[in-house]
Design a protein around this motif. Structure first.
Motif, PDB file in Angstrom:
ATOM      1  N   TYR A 260      75.197 -57.149 -10.711  1.00  0.00           N
ATOM      2  CA  TYR A 260      74.883 -57.626  -9.365  1.00  0.00           C
ATOM      3  C   TYR A 260      75.651 -58.908  -9.061  1.00  0.00           C
ATOM      4  O   TYR A 260      75.798 -59.779  -9.913  1.00  0.00           O
ATOM      5  CB  TYR A 260      73.383 -57.912  -9.236  1.00  0.00           C
ATOM      6  CG  TYR A 260      72.506 -56.743  -9.589  1.00  0.00           C
ATOM      7  CD1 TYR A 260      72.183 -55.775  -8.645  1.00  0.00           C
ATOM      8  CD2 TYR A 260      71.997 -56.599 -10.879  1.00  0.00           C
ATOM      9  CE1 TYR A 260      71.376 -54.696  -8.967  1.00  0.00           C
ATOM     10  CE2 TYR A 260      71.193 -55.522 -11.216  1.00  0.00           C
ATOM     11  CZ  TYR A 260      70.887 -54.578 -10.257  1.00  0.00           C
ATOM     12  OH  TYR A 260      70.086 -53.515 -10.591  1.00  0.00           O
TER      13      TYR A 260
ATOM     14  N   GLN B  74      73.430 -47.107 -19.631  1.00  0.00           N
ATOM     15  CA  GLN B  74      73.546 -47.505 -18.226  1.00  0.00           C
ATOM     16  C   GLN B  74      73.760 -49.011 -18.102  1.00  0.00           C
ATOM     17  O   GLN B  74      73.240 -49.792 -18.894  1.00  0.00           O
ATOM     18  CB  GLN B  74      72.272 -47.103 -17.479  1.00  0.00           C
ATOM     19  CG  GLN B  74      72.297 -47.321 -15.988  1.00  0.00           C
ATOM     20  CD  GLN B  74      71.057 -46.760 -15.312  1.00  0.00           C
ATOM     21  OE1 GLN B  74      70.416 -45.842 -15.827  1.00  0.00           O
ATOM     22  NE2 GLN B  74      70.708 -47.304 -14.167  1.00  0.00           N
TER      23      GLN B  74
ATOM     24  N   GLU C 109      73.980 -52.071 -14.872  1.00  0.00           N
ATOM     25  CA  GLU C 109      73.946 -52.454 -13.464  1.00  0.00           C
ATOM     26  C   GLU C 109      74.378 -53.908 -13.369  1.00  0.00           C
ATOM     27  O   GLU C 109      73.847 -54.768 -14.066  1.00  0.00           O
ATOM     28  CB  GLU C 109      72.547 -52.263 -12.870  1.00  0.00           C
ATOM     29  CG  GLU C 109      72.111 -50.808 -12.836  1.00  0.00           C
ATOM     30  CD  GLU C 109      70.755 -50.596 -12.195  1.00  0.00           C
ATOM     31  OE1 GLU C 109      70.256 -51.547 -11.544  1.00  0.00           O
ATOM     32  OE2 GLU C 109      70.193 -49.501 -12.350  1.00  0.00           O
TER      33      GLU C 109
ATOM     34  N   THR D  79      76.518 -54.272  -5.717  1.00  0.00           N
ATOM     35  CA  THR D  79      75.856 -53.676  -6.871  1.00  0.00           C
ATOM     36  C   THR D  79      76.764 -52.619  -7.474  1.00  0.00           C
ATOM     37  O   THR D  79      77.202 -51.700  -6.772  1.00  0.00           O
ATOM     38  CB  THR D  79      74.519 -53.018  -6.472  1.00  0.00           C
ATOM     39  OG1 THR D  79      73.679 -53.991  -5.850  1.00  0.00           O
ATOM     40  CG2 THR D  79      73.817 -52.441  -7.690  1.00  0.00           C
TER      41      THR D  79
ATOM     42  N   LYS E  83      76.696 -49.758 -10.356  1.00  0.00           N
ATOM     43  CA  LYS E  83      75.850 -48.997 -11.265  1.00  0.00           C
ATOM     44  C   LYS E  83      76.729 -48.058 -12.079  1.00  0.00           C
ATOM     45  O   LYS E  83      77.463 -47.241 -11.520  1.00  0.00           O
ATOM     46  CB  LYS E  83      74.801 -48.194 -10.488  1.00  0.00           C
ATOM     47  CG  LYS E  83      73.816 -49.064  -9.721  1.00  0.00           C
ATOM     48  CD  LYS E  83      72.740 -48.218  -9.044  1.00  0.00           C
ATOM     49  CE  LYS E  83      71.724 -49.097  -8.328  1.00  0.00           C
ATOM     50  NZ  LYS E  83      70.646 -48.283  -7.693  1.00  0.00           N
TER      51      LYS E  83
END
Length: 202
Positions: free
Chosen positions: A124, A120, A122, A133, A135
């Motif tokens: 920002y 994963q 993420e 954001t 993801k």
């Protein structure tokens, strides 16, 4: 090149905690306030705890500093390793990239020894007008799922959500496991770890 502190980054307080406070959090949350007799032997010192935790699949934190500024906080725990990349934004510590690696043997890496898998991401980005954001989740079947959330702050609040899926080659999501309790610098090279088809990064 780097200096280390066996401490946790607190996103609510926007600061790196003390090593003592980090150990207290680990006792409260990871150990459910029930450390074993062996745990207690190593909880007197944060680095000693990190060595012990690495060898015994228990949770610990280590934050890396460069030029006196924190650049990344690593959280190693039973199933995963997370790397939180930090920078200053308007005088406050800000997370601009967060990466999670699976290290357990399960359905997606049962035949791979000595490896971790990038599961994963993420990313920002924030300014006075909006916060974006991204993801990204990598599924076992080679699908990359991307969620993009755009929060508009002014002239009035608004939110936009987009989601898309793409087939990608996950072979380069595999990296070697850390060899010891501070062996994480190779995970900081995110520009080479994250392939161009994943995200556009600075």
């Amino acid at each position: 090149m780097y200096t280390l502190k066996f401490a946790q980054y607190n996103n609510t307080m926007k600061e790196v905690m003390s090593e003592e406070g980090t150990l207290e959090n680990i006792v409260d949350r990871a150990l459910d306030r029930k450390p074993t007799a062996e745990d207690k032997k190593h909880l007197k010192n944060a680095e000693d705890w990190a060595k012990y935790a690495f060898d015994n699949d228990k949770e610990y934190y280590v934050t890396f500093f460069k030029g006196g500024e924190p650049i990344a906080c690593v959280n190693n725990y039973f199933r995963k390793i997370s790397v939180t990349f930090l920078t200053y934004n308007n005088g406050e510590l800000f997370i601009y990239l967060y990466m999670i690696y699976n290290k357990e043997k399960d359905s997606h890496n049962k035949d791979v020894d000595g490896k971790i898998f990038l599961r994963q991401i993420e990313l920002y980005d924030e300014d006075a007008d909006k916060r974006i954001t991204n993801k990204v989740l990598f599924r076992d079947n080679g699908i990359m799922n991307v969620e993009t959330i755009t929060e508009t702050k002014r002239p009035e609040f608004g939110m936009n959500y987009e989601e898309k899926e793409t087939q990608v080659n996950l072979s380069h999501n595999w990296l070697r496991k850390p060899q010891n309790y501070t062996d994480y610098e190779y995970l900081f090279d995110y520009q080479n770890i994250l392939k161009p088809e994943y995200l556009d990064l600075p």
